[in-house]
Structures are given as structure tokens and as C-alpha cells.
Design an enzyme around this catalytic site. Structure first.
Site, PDB file in Angstrom:
ATOM      1  N   MET A  30       0.848  -1.201   0.000  1.00 36.60           N
ATOM      2  CA  MET A  30       0.000   0.000   0.000  1.00 36.60           C
ATOM      3  C   MET A  30       0.886   1.254   0.000  1.00 36.60           C
ATOM      4  O   MET A  30       0.440   2.346   0.336  1.00 36.60           O
ATOM      5  CB  MET A  30      -0.932  -0.003   1.210  1.00 36.60           C
ATOM      6  CG  MET A  30      -1.888  -1.212   1.195  1.00 36.60           C
ATOM      7  SD  MET A  30      -3.430  -0.930   2.080  1.00 36.60           S
ATOM      8  CE  MET A  30      -2.827  -0.587   3.729  1.00 36.60           C
ATOM      9  N   LEU A  33       6.718   2.727   1.800  1.00 37.87           N
ATOM     10  CA  LEU A  33       7.619   1.573   1.901  1.00 37.87           C
ATOM     11  C   LEU A  33       8.687   1.772   2.969  1.00 37.87           C
ATOM     12  O   LEU A  33       9.213   2.858   3.142  1.00 37.87           O
ATOM     13  CB  LEU A  33       8.281   1.328   0.538  1.00 37.87           C
ATOM     14  CG  LEU A  33       7.321   1.119  -0.630  1.00 37.87           C
ATOM     15  CD1 LEU A  33       8.108   0.854  -1.914  1.00 37.87           C
ATOM     16  CD2 LEU A  33       6.337  -0.006  -0.360  1.00 37.87           C
ATOM     17  N   HIS A  34       8.978   0.691   3.682  1.00 40.29           N
ATOM     18  CA  HIS A  34      10.044   0.704   4.684  1.00 40.29           C
ATOM     19  C   HIS A  34      10.890  -0.558   4.499  1.00 40.29           C
ATOM     20  O   HIS A  34      10.651  -1.346   3.561  1.00 40.29           O
ATOM     21  CB  HIS A  34       9.446   0.796   6.092  1.00 40.29           C
ATOM     22  CG  HIS A  34       8.384  -0.215   6.370  1.00 40.29           C
ATOM     23  ND1 HIS A  34       8.630  -1.571   6.371  1.00 40.29           N
ATOM     24  CD2 HIS A  34       7.047  -0.080   6.634  1.00 40.29           C
ATOM     25  CE1 HIS A  34       7.515  -2.222   6.641  1.00 40.29           C
ATOM     26  NE2 HIS A  34       6.523  -1.349   6.792  1.00 40.29           N
ATOM     27  N   HIS A  37       9.079  -3.883   3.741  1.00 42.94           N
ATOM     28  CA  HIS A  37       8.724  -4.095   2.329  1.00 42.94           C
ATOM     29  C   HIS A  37       9.967  -4.421   1.505  1.00 42.94           C
ATOM     30  O   HIS A  37       9.956  -5.315   0.659  1.00 42.94           O
ATOM     31  CB  HIS A  37       8.118  -2.823   1.725  1.00 42.94           C
ATOM     32  CG  HIS A  37       6.852  -2.359   2.379  1.00 42.94           C
ATOM     33  ND1 HIS A  37       6.793  -1.254   3.196  1.00 42.94           N
ATOM     34  CD2 HIS A  37       5.589  -2.843   2.326  1.00 42.94           C
ATOM     35  CE1 HIS A  37       5.550  -1.084   3.612  1.00 42.94           C
ATOM     36  NE2 HIS A  37       4.792  -2.029   3.104  1.00 42.94           N
ATOM     37  N   GLY A 147       4.857 -10.332   4.356  1.00 44.47           N
ATOM     38  CA  GLY A 147       5.633 -10.290   5.590  1.00 44.47           C
ATOM     39  C   GLY A 147       4.919 -10.994   6.737  1.00 44.47           C
ATOM     40  O   GLY A 147       3.687 -10.970   6.828  1.00 44.47           O
ATOM     41  N   ASP A 150       2.166  -9.258   9.177  1.00 39.51           N
ATOM     42  CA  ASP A 150       0.731  -9.508   8.988  1.00 39.51           C
ATOM     43  C   ASP A 150       0.538 -11.007   8.818  1.00 39.51           C
ATOM     44  O   ASP A 150       0.127 -11.480   7.757  1.00 39.51           O
ATOM     45  CB  ASP A 150       0.233  -8.751   7.761  1.00 39.51           C
ATOM     46  CG  ASP A 150       0.439  -7.255   7.892  1.00 39.51           C
ATOM     47  OD1 ASP A 150      -0.223  -6.649   8.748  1.00 39.51           O
ATOM     48  OD2 ASP A 150       1.277  -6.701   7.153  1.00 39.51           O
ATOM     49  N   SER A 185       6.611  -0.645  10.478  1.00 43.26           N
ATOM     50  CA  SER A 185       5.238  -0.492  10.003  1.00 43.26           C
ATOM     51  C   SER A 185       5.087   0.907   9.435  1.00 43.26           C
ATOM     52  O   SER A 185       5.658   1.865   9.975  1.00 43.26           O
ATOM     53  CB  SER A 185       4.255  -0.679  11.165  1.00 43.26           C
ATOM     54  OG  SER A 185       2.980  -0.169  10.799  1.00 43.26           O
TER      55      SER A 185
END
Lengths: 283, 283
Positions: A30, A33-34, A37, A147, A150, A185
Site C-alpha cells: 500500500m 515503503l520501509h 517491504h 511479511g 501480517d 510499520s
């Protein structure tokens, strides 16, 4: 890197890649990005010869009053990160392209989605399954990466692939944490500096649970109480749930046996955070 | 003709056909094939270079007390017909291959499926959408063929393709009728000779409706009353519904305007039959 929001164009590009026998890896996101991701993207790059990332803030997985509107948007930064990572195609469709005015078909999981986050976010996993089903049909990946952060979502999507016969493999990769162990997150950006410190109690409680189980504790009630004590030592914190469940079917356990998922959702101020660990208990 | 119930094998055969640039046509059926099914097969043969037919009596689209158990099974005859028609692949999976013990993912349409048959067969279209979604993912056809006899189903499946981004085209072909105009159905085999005669009133009523509209009648109530009169002139007949709806969105109409669907479901004894006509009203 090709960047497109056009479904037909994206199909065409991927079809051509497949014609050249490319193995298609897919990371649906979504945006915002971090490093979590990016760990998925890196793995996709390593294992596949054509990597697709999607950025789509999916409205159907947000309930009324949830954070759809304030969800962080940083397309320029995201694009930069993905370009640097060397992906092949960034798909970022507009909402109108994904959901027509009279959209009426949904994909729903009826078992794994009942507990944990599903209990507190009615319709959330229906939205997730629907959009991921759509994305799988558009991208037709060979491998899709999700990931463990989740975990419930990833397990539901594995079930989706199995039950609807999607021809792809789902891989679940480990949670990426900051040095101080806060799980990455996109929602961490909502936290004030004080809240950011309070949020460390989530992982502390999971670590304590892990340690108790290692020492032989097998009573979920006792472990959960200890976790509650740790989390509630901070002010302005509200526990949505702490659960110890079978990591395969997400059913609650009377007695801990392998492998278990310890999962929690906690409000730090107005920000809802989730975290989990999977523990392979012996015996 | 390759005959297989093995999902992996079927995928492999179709993948190979696609590699040879074949256009894949698909006709999903529940078996007990008649000239209606065969008209779809013939069209698929004409338009596609690789034709797949599935035979699968899908349990999830039957409600409790419906005719899942007594539904006619005639695999040998079906195979013979399909071989003669020159199809390339017959897929006939076992129930356990299609639905695992803990199957939990379903596809649901929330708008077009509310009225007509959907109102009287709760869960029916959920079962249809789920199995067709599965079959589309296994067969990955370029074109899938459905009959207008199940018009509501065909419209829902068009919506499924659009909303979940399946990469295929659905074609709806005309109803095939006996010489005396009874619409072909696998369920006609349930009828006694007397019931078979009574069943002709279904099409008579539709023909009368058509004629009334041609003469200028625009009041659905009046047309439906006339249809009821015709159908109820037979003993042992029970009307489930007679509806005049917009043929695009299946919404009931106060006043007839183009194009309309006149659809009905009627019990002849214990056998539930459906039939319909689409009328392109001018003005």
C-alpha cells in the site's frame, strides 16, 4: 523500471516477460515503503527474473473510522527506493481502475479470518482477499511475497491461493525490526516520540512470553497476563487483543503446543500497532 | 481428447497448448450434457483452437434438500458426445480435488445475485462464483461459454470476470429448445410424460408476454398476471417467481423499457424448471 497504472499495459508488459521465460515475483504493497517491504523486494529480486511491485491503497480493507485517509503517502520516495532496488515494473493503479462504480464481487475467507485482527476489523480480510485476488489475476506472478508482520493475512492468502487454485506460491518472510526491536510499520510514522518509546513494550511482552515458554510455562492464560502487565505499565495504551493460537489454523489453545503464534494488537494513543512471534515449542 | 481429473496434469496440458499459441475455449458443465451444452461446445470449437470442457457436479451450489444427489450422471455418454465433438481436453475432477476438507475461501457477488433465482436459492451463486473462479484459475481460458438459459448466472459471471480482473471473455449463447419449445435442461429427465406436457406452459407464457409487449403493453403487472394464468391452468404446478427486470442490472421495472428480461422459475411436480426471454423493446 516501468511505472504504470494502466491494467492493460501492465498485463502486456508481464505477458511479454513471461514469453521470454521470466520468473515473475510480486510484492503487493500500500506504499509508504520501509525496510520490511524492501526485504520482500530484495528476496523477490534474488529469486525471480522479473519483479513487480504494486502500490495501491486499497479502500475495501479499511473500515469506517479507520485510517484510510491519513495513511502515509510518499510515492516519490517509494519510486526512488524501488528504482534503486532494480525492480522491473511498478504497478500503481488509481482507485477507479481497480473498483468500478458498481463493483459487486468479493472474495471472502470464512475460517482463519474470524479471530485476531478479523474480529476487530470486520470486512478487513474480505477487502484484502478481494484486492489480492484482483492483483494476482492482473500480475499472474509465479511467487508472491508477504511479511510475517501480517501473519494472519499471509496465512489467509495462502488459503486463498489453495482454495481458489491460483497458480502461484506465497512466501512469508520474517518481521523486520528497528535496532530497538520495534516492528517496522508504515503506521509507526503516526507515533509521537513518547509513543514511539511506549511502543517498545509490544516486543518486550512478546520476548517475555517467549522466555516464559522456554522456561516451561504451558498455560496461555498466565503468559497473556504477564504480557498485559508489561504493556499496561505504559499510560495511554489500550490492548485490543493478545492471543496465543495454533500457528497453522489460528485456533486458541488451552495448552501451549508447537508451533504457536503469539499475536497482539495494541493502541498506542490513537495508533493501532500489531506484532507477533512464532514459537516452535518442543513436546 | 485427453481426459483427466488431475489438476496439475490439466494445467500442464493447457500450458503446453498456450505455448503453441492456441486460443483456449472453455465450457464448464455439471455433465448430463444435452444439445444446449453442445451448442456451446460447437461454438468454442469454431472460435478456439484448443477446447476444454469440464464436468464437475459442484456441491457448493446446491442447498440442503436440493437435487445434488439425484442430479443425472452419465459420464460415458457425455464422454462420447465430447469425443465426437472433437474437443481437446475433458477435465473431470473429483470432489476432494476441488474442495479440501477445510475449504474456506468463497467468491460472492452482492448485487445481481440478490433477486430471481438468488432469492430462492441462498448460497447458490456463491457456490457458482467460487467453482467458476477455481475453474478459471485452473484452465485459464481465453473465452468461456455459458448459456442464456441461466441468464442470471451468466451475467453474474461476467461481473466476476470484470470485478476480479480475470483475463478472459465470457460469451452468452442462446437458449436451445426442443421442437415443442421446451428449453433444454438436464433436469427435464426428471419429468414424467404428463409433466413434460405441462412444462410447455413455461414457454407459452413467455411467448404470450412477448406478444403482449409487441402489441404495446408496458405494464409488467398485467403481463405477469397473464403469464400466471397460463402456467396455473395446469395442475400440480407451482410458480416460484415470474419477474420482468432490466436485462442489464436485473432490477425490477415499473414500466417496460429496453432491454427487458422476463424470467421464471416454476415447479412442475417436484422438478424446478427455469426459462427466460430477452426482449428489445423499442421506445
Amino acid at each position: 523500471m516501468i511505472v504504470s497504472g494502466n491494467i492493460s499495459k501492465v498485463r502486456k508488459v508481464i505477458k511479454e516477460a513471461k514469453r521470454r521465460n521470466k520468473l515473475v515475483g510480486f510484492v503487493p504493497t500500500m506504499g509508504a515503503l520501509h525496510a520490511g517491504h524492501m526485504s520482500l523486494v530484495k528476496r523477490a529480486k534474488k529469486e525471480c527474473s522479473f519483479v513487480v511491485v504494486s502500490i495501491f491503497l486499497n479502500p475495501t480493507q479499511f473500515g469506517p473510522g479507520q485510517d484510510l485517509r491519513r495513511y502515509p503517502k510518499c510515492f516519490a520516495k517509494d519510486t526512488h527506493l524501488l528504482r534503486r532496488a532494480g525492480i522491473d515494473l511498478l504497478f500503481y493503479p488509481r482507485q477507479e481502475a481497480m473498483y468500478q462504480r458498481n463493483h459487486s464481487v468479493y472474495v471472502q475467507e470464512d475460517s482463519l479470518s474470524k479471530g485476531l485482527c478479523g474480529k476487530f476489523r470486520p470486512g478487513h480480510f474480505r477487502g484484502v482477499c478481494t484486492v489480492v485476488g484482483k492483483l494476482f489475476n492482473i500480475v499472474e506472478p509465479d511467487i508472491a511475497y508477504f511479511g510475517q508482520k501480517d501473519y494472519q493475512q499471509a496465512l489467509i492468502l495462502k488459503r486463498l491461493v489453495r482454495d481458489l487454485n491460483f497458480s502461484l506460491k506465497i512466501k512469508i518472510l520474517p518481521i523486520i525490526r528497528e535496532k530497538d526491536k520495534l516492528a517496522l510499520s508504515s503506521r509507526n510514522s503516526y507515533l509521537s516520540p513518547g509513543e514511539r518509546t511506549d511502543a517498545l513494550s509490544l516486543y518486550s511482552s512478546l520476548r517475555e512470553a517467549k522466555s516464559l515458554i522456554k522456561k516451561g510455562e504451558r498455560n496461555p492464560r498466565k503468559i497473556i497476563n504477564e504480557m498485559k502487565r508489561i504493556i499496561l505499565s505504559k499510560k495511554g495504551v489500550k490492548i485490543e487483543y493478545i492471543k496465543i493460537v495454533d500457528a497453522q489454523n489460528l485456533k486458541e489453545l488451552d495448552k501451549i503446543r508447537a508451533p504457536v503464534l503469539i499475536a497482539l494488537a495494541v493502541y498506542i494513543g490513537k495508533t493501532r500497532l500489531i506484532d507477533n512471534v512464532i514459537i516452535n515449542v518442543k513436546g
